[in-house]
Design an enzyme around this catalytic site. Structure first.
Site, short mmCIF file in Angstrom:
data_model
loop_
_atom_site.label_atom_id
_atom_site.label_comp_id
_atom_site.label_asym_id
_atom_site.label_seq_id
_atom_site.Cartn_x
_atom_site.Cartn_y
_atom_site.Cartn_z
N LYS A 44 0.83 -1.21 0.00
CA LYS A 44 0.00 0.00 0.00
C LYS A 44 0.86 1.26 0.00
O LYS A 44 0.38 2.37 0.09
CB LYS A 44 -0.92 0.03 1.23
CG LYS A 44 -2.04 -0.95 1.22
CD LYS A 44 -3.17 -0.55 2.13
CE LYS A 44 -2.89 -0.68 3.58
NZ LYS A 44 -4.08 -0.48 4.43
N LYS A 46 2.85 2.03 2.42
CA LYS A 46 2.88 2.53 3.81
C LYS A 46 3.90 1.73 4.61
O LYS A 46 4.10 0.54 4.37
CB LYS A 46 1.51 2.32 4.47
CG LYS A 46 0.42 3.25 4.02
CD LYS A 46 -0.81 3.04 4.93
CE LYS A 46 -1.78 4.18 4.78
NZ LYS A 46 -2.90 4.10 5.74
N1 C2G Z 1 -10.10 7.32 8.96
C1 C2G Z 1 -11.04 8.29 9.32
N2 C2G Z 1 -10.61 9.51 9.69
C2 C2G Z 1 -9.29 9.81 9.73
C3 C2G Z 1 -8.34 8.84 9.39
C4 C2G Z 1 -8.77 7.59 9.01
O1 C2G Z 1 -12.26 8.02 9.29
N3 C2G Z 1 -8.91 11.07 10.11
C5 C2G Z 1 -10.58 5.99 8.55
C6 C2G Z 1 -10.22 5.65 7.11
O2 C2G Z 1 -11.14 6.25 6.21
C7 C2G Z 1 -10.33 4.13 7.12
C8 C2G Z 1 -9.90 3.77 8.56
O3 C2G Z 1 -9.98 4.99 9.33
O4 C2G Z 1 -11.68 3.72 6.91
C9 C2G Z 1 -8.48 3.24 8.62
O5 C2G Z 1 -7.63 4.20 8.01
P1 C2G Z 1 -6.16 3.73 7.58
O6 C2G Z 1 -5.51 3.02 8.70
O7 C2G Z 1 -5.48 4.89 6.92
O8 C2G Z 1 -6.50 2.61 6.48
P2 C2G Z 1 -6.16 2.65 4.93
O9 C2G Z 1 -4.71 2.81 4.70
O10 C2G Z 1 -7.11 3.59 4.31
O11 C2G Z 1 -6.46 1.12 4.52
O12 C2G Z 1 -8.42 -2.49 2.20
C10 C2G Z 1 -8.63 -1.20 2.77
C11 C2G Z 1 -7.35 -0.64 3.30
O13 C2G Z 1 -6.74 -1.54 4.21
C12 C2G Z 1 -7.63 0.69 3.96
#
Ligand code: C2G
Length: 132
Positions: A44, A46
């Site tokens: 990803k 990350k």
């Molecule tokens: N999120 C949120 N508000 C934020 C940061 C994150 O609502 N300020 C939500 C994201 O939209 C997501 C969840 O928290 O639904 C997890 O965010 P991340 O850990 O950044 O996940 P991500 O990298 O988007 O991975 O298959 C899907 C992926 O694994 C998603």
């Protein structure tokens, strides 16, 4: 029992993560979280500060979370939805439209992200702080 599923890295756990987990749980009775493995994070683009084990421990301590499963790759969601009998898939709206294909298997709902907070922001803000 309405079963909800969501996915993410959840690194440097913050209130934006808690908000979406709380709201996802409010939409059902049982919340499953697909937690990105360290290896999947690399794909990803990350690199999480906390390891999978550490991030899993943090998530399992949250009252809204009922089960944490590993997320190894993008295309395991259909199998997960079937295996865990999920009725609803939830993601933050930064993903809006990306997972509509799951509508053939369960309801899909995108919830608004919490503005102004992100793991990236935390990392950059902390970099600005010199440790005296
Ligand atoms: N999120 C949120 N508000 C934020 C940061 C994150 O609502 N300020 C939500 C994201 O939209 C997501 C969840 O928290 O639904 C997890 O965010 P991340 O850990 O950044 O996940 P991500 O990298 O988007 O991975 O298959 C899907 C992926 O694994 C998603």
């Amino acid at each position: 029992m309405k079963r909800v599923i969501t996915y993410g890295t959840f690194d440097l756990l913050h209130y934006g993560h808690i908000n979406i987990l709380q709201r996802a749980k409010e939409l059902g009775d049982y919340l499953i979280v697909g937690l990105s493995t360290n290896e999947f994070n690399v794909s990803k683009g990350k690199e999480s500060y906390f390891s999978y084990t550490e991030r899993k421990q943090l998530l399992e301590s949250i009252r809204y979370v009922d089960l944490v499963i590993p997320e190894y790759h993008w295309d395991q969601k259909i199998n997960d939805i079937k295996e865990y009998k999920a009725d609803l898939f939830v993601m933050g709206d930064d993903w809006r439209g990306n997972f509509d294909y799951l509508k053939d298997y369960c309801d899909v709902k995108y919830l608004s992200r919490t503005p102004e907070i992100s793991t990236t922001k935390i990392k950059s803000d902390l970099n600005l702080v010199t440790i005296k």
